[in-house]
Design a protein around this motif. Sequence first.
Motif, PDB file in Angstrom:
ATOM      1  N   TRP A 198       0.877  -1.159   0.000  1.00 60.33           N
ATOM      2  CA  TRP A 198       0.000   0.000   0.000  1.00 60.33           C
ATOM      3  C   TRP A 198       0.924   1.221   0.000  1.00 60.33           C
ATOM      4  N   ASP A 226      -2.487  -1.012  -5.266  1.00 61.63           N
ATOM      5  CA  ASP A 226      -3.380  -0.670  -4.158  1.00 61.63           C
ATOM      6  C   ASP A 226      -4.075   0.660  -4.494  1.00 61.63           C
ATOM      7  N   ILE A 227      -4.891   1.153  -3.583  1.00 64.50           N
ATOM      8  CA  ILE A 227      -5.816   2.259  -3.885  1.00 64.50           C
ATOM      9  C   ILE A 227      -5.246   3.494  -4.586  1.00 64.50           C
ATOM     10  N   ILE A 263      -6.727  -3.267  -7.021  1.00 71.60           N
ATOM     11  CA  ILE A 263      -7.713  -3.429  -5.941  1.00 71.60           C
ATOM     12  C   ILE A 263      -9.034  -2.789  -6.379  1.00 71.60           C
ATOM     13  N   TRP A 300     -12.648   5.464   1.996  1.00 72.09           N
ATOM     14  CA  TRP A 300     -11.461   6.106   1.418  1.00 72.09           C
ATOM     15  C   TRP A 300     -11.712   7.404   0.685  1.00 72.09           C
ATOM     16  N   TRP A 334      -8.303  -7.832  -6.635  1.00 70.31           N
ATOM     17  CA  TRP A 334      -8.648  -8.164  -5.238  1.00 70.31           C
ATOM     18  C   TRP A 334      -9.721  -7.196  -4.771  1.00 70.31           C
ATOM     19  N   ASP A 336     -11.735  -5.373  -1.881  1.00 72.06           N
ATOM     20  CA  ASP A 336     -11.430  -4.961  -0.503  1.00 72.06           C
ATOM     21  C   ASP A 336     -12.610  -4.202   0.117  1.00 72.06           C
ATOM     22  N   MET A 337     -12.556  -4.037   1.418  1.00 72.63           N
ATOM     23  CA  MET A 337     -13.487  -3.197   2.196  1.00 72.63           C
ATOM     24  C   MET A 337     -14.939  -3.648   2.039  1.00 72.63           C
ATOM     25  N   ARG A 437     -11.676  -9.907   0.534  1.00 69.56           N
ATOM     26  CA  ARG A 437     -11.392  -9.864   1.965  1.00 69.56           C
ATOM     27  C   ARG A 437     -12.567 -10.456   2.743  1.00 69.56           C
ATOM     28  N   TRP A 450      -7.786 -13.499   0.908  1.00 67.74           N
ATOM     29  CA  TRP A 450      -6.578 -13.309   1.717  1.00 67.74           C
ATOM     30  C   TRP A 450      -7.050 -12.913   3.097  1.00 67.74           C
ATOM     31  N   ASP A 453      -5.719  -7.743   7.274  1.00 68.51           N
ATOM     32  CA  ASP A 453      -4.634  -6.927   7.850  1.00 68.51           C
ATOM     33  C   ASP A 453      -3.985  -7.574   9.063  1.00 68.51           C
ATOM     34  N   PHE A 486       1.167  -7.355   7.450  1.00 68.17           N
ATOM     35  CA  PHE A 486       0.682  -6.099   6.865  1.00 68.17           C
ATOM     36  C   PHE A 486       1.055  -4.910   7.761  1.00 68.17           C
ATOM     37  N   HIS A 511       2.848  -8.334   1.281  1.00 72.04           N
ATOM     38  CA  HIS A 511       2.069  -7.086   1.255  1.00 72.04           C
ATOM     39  C   HIS A 511       2.264  -6.364   2.577  1.00 72.04           C
TER      40      HIS A 511
HETATM   41  O1  MIG Z   1      -8.176  -0.131   5.566  1.00 75.81           O
HETATM   42  O2  MIG Z   1      -6.266  -0.329   0.325  1.00 75.81           O
HETATM   43  O3  MIG Z   1      -6.848  -5.060   3.893  1.00 75.81           O
HETATM   44  O4  MIG Z   1      -4.653  -4.915   2.183  1.00 75.81           O
HETATM   45  O5  MIG Z   1      -3.638  -2.362   1.592  1.00 75.81           O
HETATM   46  C1  MIG Z   1      -7.191  -0.072   4.602  1.00 75.81           C
HETATM   47  C2  MIG Z   1      -5.520  -0.148   1.458  1.00 75.81           C
HETATM   48  C3  MIG Z   1      -7.745  -0.465   3.252  1.00 75.81           C
HETATM   49  C4  MIG Z   1      -7.242  -2.735   3.610  1.00 75.81           C
HETATM   50  C5  MIG Z   1      -6.659  -3.976   3.025  1.00 75.81           C
HETATM   51  C6  MIG Z   1      -5.194  -3.757   2.741  1.00 75.81           C
HETATM   52  C7  MIG Z   1      -5.015  -2.587   1.801  1.00 75.81           C
HETATM   53  C8  MIG Z   1      -5.649  -1.338   2.407  1.00 75.81           C
HETATM   54  N1  MIG Z   1      -7.052  -1.595   2.721  1.00 75.81           N
END
Ligand code: MIG
Length: 680
Positions: A198, A226-227, A263, A300, A334, A336-337, A437, A450, A453, A486, A511
């Motif tokens: 990240w 990543d983001i 992501i 985010w 992947w 996420d969130m 996630r 996966w 965190d 992480f 990661h």
């Molecule tokens: O709360 O995208 O589990 O792998 O790097 C952080 C940023 C949001 C959570 C993920 C993590 C990733 C991170 N994301």
Amino acid sequence: MIKEYIFGKPFETYAVVDRTGIITEVANEDVAKRIGFKKDEADRALSPYGGITWDDSEYVMTYAVDMGKDDIVYGLGENIRGINKRGWIYESKCSDDPIHDEFKSSLYGAHNFIMMSGEKVYGLFIDYPGRVIWDIGYSHINKMQVLVCSENFKLYVINSEVADKKEQYRDIIKQFRKMIGQSYVAPRWAFGFQQSRWGYQNQGDIEAVVENYRKNNIPIDAVYMDIDYMERFKDFTIDSEKFPAFEKFVSKMKKQHIHLVPIIDAGVKIEEGYDTYEEGVKKNYFCKEEDGNNFVAGVWPGRVHFPDFLNAQARDWFGNGYKVLLDAGIDGFWNDMNEPALFYSEKHLKEAFDEIETYKDKNLDIDTFFRLGNIVRGLGNNLGDYKSFYHRATQPEGEMLVRHDHVHNIYGYNMTRAASDAFKRLVPHKNILMFSRASYIGMHRYGGIWTGDNYSWWSHILLLLKMLPSLNMCGFMYIGADMGGFGGNVTEDLLMRWTELSMFVPLMRNHAAAGTRNQELYRFTDTEAFARLVNIRYALIPYIYSEYMKAVENNDMMYIPLSFEYPCDKYAVNAEDQMLVGESIMIAPVYTQNATGRYVYLPENMTMVRIRAVNDYELTECKAGHHYVDVALDEVVFFIREGHALPLAGSGQYVDDIDVGEVTLLRAEGSNADYELIWD
Ligand code: MIG
């Protein structure tokens, strides 16, 4: 044999897809009583956390069973603590919680399957997408108490007709896995080593990573985005300043045999002119509040709406979003969130500010001071918020309005289903890497997971090891943890020991969180040792991939607790820090800092493989029993089972570079066993 009990009017989660041989019974009051389920008033029912308020149900259903003192309870998938889940209370509630310590009761997944091994061996699956509590010897050391926070759910009880206990375990798992459908198969390249962090900002950052890996002869197949690749954290956008010619960049990377894996976040940014947002609003594809307004949460990008993944049309629409990236040549993602994680809801945030205002000129004492802190801390992933929005869920009978907290645990599952269905529609001839996630049983058909965190803690090497068989029981086969951890700052020795476990795990991805120490394998003193270790991984990929494929096809497990194979051997039954990987080998990783070896228990004669590099290994015959085994920091030790063999290839700089025509067969001492390789 599988029996299904239908309590009330269950919500259809589509966890169960193969109903052959299942005998169904409606669980009316008498039936419920007969099988040990009791209706209880929610606020009187057992709960270590006080009243049961998660989904406001007036009544809950409880089940209690005595456990013999040596009974074992397996299962619960992604979770903290042991392979044997006894001695704690777990809660199925997909949670974004980055501190995976012993006090927690839920992680990101909700996997309501257990297998009880006592006088009788049987499996239990509770198909309910809201909250379920598994008190396995917490309130009473010799009692398991299950609490389903609803009167509407399905219960499956799986029994085995085979006589031998050893066969029973696998038989029950296979019956269960068959019922929930075949697991997702990841593309072969996704068994290569992968690097993520990240904080990678742009094309240049990624190129530098690849260059350093290639320069140091450390094999690699993928780098993650990543983001920060997005335009202001907006799904399905690419920041054109950071990636001026994205498609070209993707194909340039592909020529170097590197897959880029972006992501995708669950929340869609609220921003005028952003097509995903505007279309979602226009077509009513977002989750709504009671008054019909789109639910607003903060994640985010700031304020977002949550796509209604429980709705089939919304799923199709969101799935189509992946197309821009697929068109650019991307073949892995992947998700996420998607618990969903939320920092705050707009409504709740306003209330919090109002309350804080009243504290302004107060003399803060013990109560008020802590209350003040809790106002802010309590904003994230708040139950009240989960109760305040709704889905228009697609159910067999049609569309149904359902409040989020009642179906919380299948949100991430359906995001991943949206992606997977879209891949089949948009690129039917390609196999796309997909993992998530949050998850629920059923999602294993659409992607891997996966484990979120974790931390750069030694205990988290062991936690990964213990999760592997539990995840397999619940159908999750493409799995892995952030290698090296992480959160927090990794040390070279921790990363090396972690590498020595992750090399046996399908998803081998390094990661780390933003702000932590750089964790790429070439950042450390003994880069050469990391290169040797990752090369060993590549030499083992033919074995790992074959075992993975066989386990998927047979609805079987790839990570097998010793207790499954040697159920009458008390040392094997107690072993939670070593396990069988596939049919031929046993691993016993070192997970203690500064240890130069460890105790290993061999339930049968085995052949020890000590391997320092692809062409530098020795085989030693070992007798069954207890051994202390030296394992230097930069070497790997594992064991071949009697009468078994495994292939060792000549490594490669990327998966397609592995020459399976040139494998050496490592055989257990005195055996001429063969090995069935799967490499399609
Ligand atoms: O709360 O995208 O589990 O792998 O790097 C952080 C940023 C949001 C959570 C993920 C993590 C990733 C991170 N994301």
